[in-house]
Design a protein around this motif. Structure first.
Motif, PDB file in Angstrom:
ATOM      1  N   HIS A  74       8.023   4.439  -0.553  1.00  0.00           N
ATOM      2  CA  HIS A  74       6.585   4.264  -0.323  1.00  0.00           C
ATOM      3  C   HIS A  74       6.385   3.597   1.035  1.00  0.00           C
ATOM      4  O   HIS A  74       7.154   2.716   1.422  1.00  0.00           O
ATOM      5  N   CYS A 120      -2.727   6.820 -10.155  1.00  0.00           N
ATOM      6  CA  CYS A 120      -4.132   6.420 -10.171  1.00  0.00           C
ATOM      7  C   CYS A 120      -4.952   7.474 -10.912  1.00  0.00           C
ATOM      8  O   CYS A 120      -4.603   8.657 -10.925  1.00  0.00           O
ATOM      9  N   ALA A 127      -5.756   1.880 -10.754  1.00  0.00           N
ATOM     10  CA  ALA A 127      -4.310   2.058 -10.697  1.00  0.00           C
ATOM     11  C   ALA A 127      -3.672   1.699 -12.038  1.00  0.00           C
ATOM     12  O   ALA A 127      -3.995   0.669 -12.627  1.00  0.00           O
ATOM     13  N   PRO A 188      -6.704   3.470   3.508  1.00  0.00           N
ATOM     14  CA  PRO A 188      -7.301   4.338   2.492  1.00  0.00           C
ATOM     15  C   PRO A 188      -8.358   3.601   1.684  1.00  0.00           C
ATOM     16  O   PRO A 188      -8.363   2.361   1.656  1.00  0.00           O
ATOM     17  N   THR A 193      -2.214   1.919  -4.224  1.00  0.00           N
ATOM     18  CA  THR A 193      -1.803   3.316  -4.225  1.00  0.00           C
ATOM     19  C   THR A 193      -0.427   3.438  -4.871  1.00  0.00           C
ATOM     20  O   THR A 193       0.317   2.446  -4.976  1.00  0.00           O
ATOM     21  N   THR A 196       2.930   0.961  -4.771  1.00  0.00           N
ATOM     22  CA  THR A 196       2.641  -0.392  -4.317  1.00  0.00           C
ATOM     23  C   THR A 196       3.066  -1.409  -5.375  1.00  0.00           C
ATOM     24  O   THR A 196       2.811  -1.235  -6.564  1.00  0.00           O
TER      25      THR A 196
END
Length: 203
Positions: A74, A120, A127, A188, A193, A196
């Motif tokens: 990520h 999500c 999330a 974003p 996201t 994370t």
């Protein structure tokens, strides 16, 4: 893992478990960043990963079938979002009873857990956080609330989650935060996201 076409320009990876979902989500993101995968969106869910906006799905499926996930890549894999949380949710006693511990032990466990955004959904910016062991999964409310305040920190099944806006919901409320989790003007827009790491810390 199985790959199947979805529509004219998408692929769906059916995974065996949530860990495989996360492994493939990370691998596909890495391959796209490296220019090895042409895709507009890579969207993980509970048991699948959607690869959308693929010019040649058959060729992409053949390439993906030959790859092996290498772990979490990520973009913010080394970063961690701390969510200041006041643990005063009205369902804390119910969670404690389900876990067979006192309320302070529930709070301590949530504070010490390193959560990870699995995917999500449900509402913009919502999330689904993994990190709690399977034996601590809790049931949803039999009758959902008609309105859950924005910033509510809650549990349902094996997940934790934070309501980014006021909405109906059936998760068990354990706390609240003032942190803004979704802002259409941000880039974003969603603060949390997939991939994370998240900590529910006390202010």
């Amino acid at each position: 893992m199985r790959i199947r076409p979805v529509g004219a320009h998408a692929l769906l990876l059916d995974c065996d478990d949530p860990d495989q979902v996360q492994a493939w989500r990370a691998e596909l993101w890495r391959r796209r960043e490296a220019g090895e995968l042409d895709a507009v969106e890579i969207v993980p869910a509970a048991a699948t990963v959607l690869v959308d906006g693929v010019p040649d799905p058959a060729a992409a499926a053949a390439r993906i079938a030959g790859w092996t996930p290498r772990g979490d890549t990520h973009p913010d894999a080394t970063a961690e979002v701390e969510v200041p949380t006041v643990y005063d949710g009205e369902d804390l006693p119910a969670v404690a009873a389900h876990w067979g511990v006192g309320v302070p032990a529930v709070v301590d466990r949530l504070r010490r857990t390193e959560f990870r955004v699995a995917f999500c959904g449900f509402a913009p910016g919502f999330a689904y956080l993994t990190g709690l062991p399977a034996e601590l999964a809790v049931p949803r409310l039999a009758t959902p609330r008609t309105r859950v305040p924005a910033g509510s920190v809650a549990l349902a099944g094996p997940y934790a989650g934070i309501y980014p806006s006021a909405s109906p919901g059936g998760w068990l409320l354990v706390g609240r935060t003032d942190l803004v989790l979704f802002d259409v003007h941000a880039d974003p827009p969603a603060r949390l996201t997939p991939g994370t790491r998240v900590r529910l810390v006390t202010p």
